[in-house]
Enzyme design. Sequence first.
Site, PDB file in Angstrom:
ATOM      1  CG  ASN A   9      -1.844   1.128   1.322  1.00 29.31           C
ATOM      2  OD1 ASN A   9      -1.818   2.026   0.474  1.00 29.31           O
ATOM      3  ND2 ASN A   9      -2.681   1.127   2.335  1.00 29.31           N
ATOM      4  NE  ARG A  87      -6.269   1.323   0.134  1.00 31.11           N
ATOM      5  CZ  ARG A  87      -6.345   2.333   0.976  1.00 31.11           C
ATOM      6  NH1 ARG A  87      -5.333   2.618   1.751  1.00 31.11           N
ATOM      7  NH2 ARG A  87      -7.436   3.053   1.043  1.00 31.11           N
ATOM      8  CG  HIS A 176     -13.206   2.888   3.668  1.00 29.63           C
ATOM      9  ND1 HIS A 176     -13.894   3.813   4.414  1.00 29.63           N
ATOM     10  CD2 HIS A 176     -11.895   3.109   3.918  1.00 29.63           C
ATOM     11  CE1 HIS A 176     -13.045   4.562   5.096  1.00 29.63           C
ATOM     12  NE2 HIS A 176     -11.812   4.157   4.810  1.00 29.63           N
ATOM     13  NE  ARG A 237     -10.336  11.996   4.833  1.00 31.22           N
ATOM     14  CZ  ARG A 237     -10.338  10.718   4.509  1.00 31.22           C
ATOM     15  NH1 ARG A 237     -11.413  10.142   3.987  1.00 31.22           N
ATOM     16  NH2 ARG A 237      -9.262   9.992   4.686  1.00 31.22           N
ATOM     17  N   GLY A 327     -10.996   0.747  13.415  1.00 24.70           N
ATOM     18  CA  GLY A 327     -10.491   1.000  14.773  1.00 24.70           C
ATOM     19  C   GLY A 327     -11.572   1.420  15.751  1.00 24.70           C
ATOM     20  CD  GLU A 381      -8.997  -1.744   4.524  1.00 27.01           C
ATOM     21  OE1 GLU A 381      -8.627  -1.475   5.688  1.00 27.01           O
ATOM     22  OE2 GLU A 381      -9.225  -0.881   3.667  1.00 27.01           O
TER      23      GLU A 381
END
Length: 394
Positions: A9, A87, A176, A237, A327, A381
Amino acid sequence: MSNNILVINCGSSSLKFSLVNSQTGNQPITGLAERLGDSDAILTIKENGQKQVIDIANGSHSQALDALLKQLDEKQQLSTIKAVGHRVVHGGENFTSSIIIDDKVLSAIESCNHLAPLHNPANLIGIKECQKLLNTVPHVAVFDTAFHQTMPKSAYLYPIPYELYEQHGVRRYGFHGTSHRYVSAALAETLNKPLEELNLVSAHLGNGCSATAILKGKSVDTTMGLTPLEGLVMGTRSGDVDPSLHHFLCTQADMTIDEVNNLLNKKSGLLGLSGISNDMRTLDEASQKGDQRATLAINVFCYRLAKQIAALSVSLGRLDGLIFTGGIGENAASIREKVLNQLSVLGFQVDSTHNASAGKDQQGLITSSGSTPAYVVSTDEEWMIAKDTDALVA
Ligand code: ADP
């Protein structure tokens, strides 16, 4: 033949990696190269609970990969790598599933760069450097957006002039996807039910947060949009705001468009509301000690999440289960409880005992009997990327 897949990634100044057994999900070696290009660049490798930190001062992505591969060779793991899974954040409308990388695929990923200018170019650097250094095994791209390509037009179009979609690709893509796909499949397996018989909403709550409506295994709506800024309140965000906010701040607060963009991406969300932190653990502790702004940030986070989950369930007709992951989703029992209490309209009733003990090591049902079921499912993932990679190169 080994089942080991190297999962990469690659970010603009970092490179996360994991050696994953695609059959068991076991990850014997994981780590991160960070601050790439800087004088304090380091490569951290974790193996059997031991951490090894290697100085790669001023190292580039290529030098970090080179150092990593040397270490894997010393650990006699290099030759066990069957393929590399990368990824990739944005596949636009070009990719509806993972794919073996060739020159055509590289160009198609590059053509999505404008949709994810911070992420895709970095992902491409990782792929190209890795292809040079590991040129005897196949490389696979796994896209964050691919799972959401099953969304219908009614869910992915913005109500703006249609030409903007046709000419500039302005639409909702969702992100996601690898996590939402993994947890929905994992829950179906745990329940011993075919995924095609389940209508689910999954809430991935990490630093970035998104929720997805999954109808019979397919994404039909999700909270993130053209970019990962849309939707839920996140660490830094904002999620949804009035689209006129940009204009308002530019004219009333004398901000430039870049400053507004930075504010909404890096200074908003939990951090902006609390004024303390983007980290839910810190806010939870502060709130318990009576910090009003921390409590406020948590309340806005939970209320907006509940509202979005209710909105997403509209596309499912029937809701068979809600998944909490990431998380926050896996670890923050108090957040789960608040959200479920807010969602009594959908028939949720939290089982406080099960909810309090649920977590990464104790996944499963957190609602009482008779309730619409909600579950904690730990995401993985890396394993999903490894599984896809293995399936494609088999
Ligand atoms: P990323 O999106 O970077 O992968 P994670 O999925 O690791 O992030 O999620 C990070 C978030 O999870 C942070 O807000 C962190 O505070 C939160 N978190 C982790 N453990 C706990 C916990 N025990 N209680 C509350 N929040 C937690």
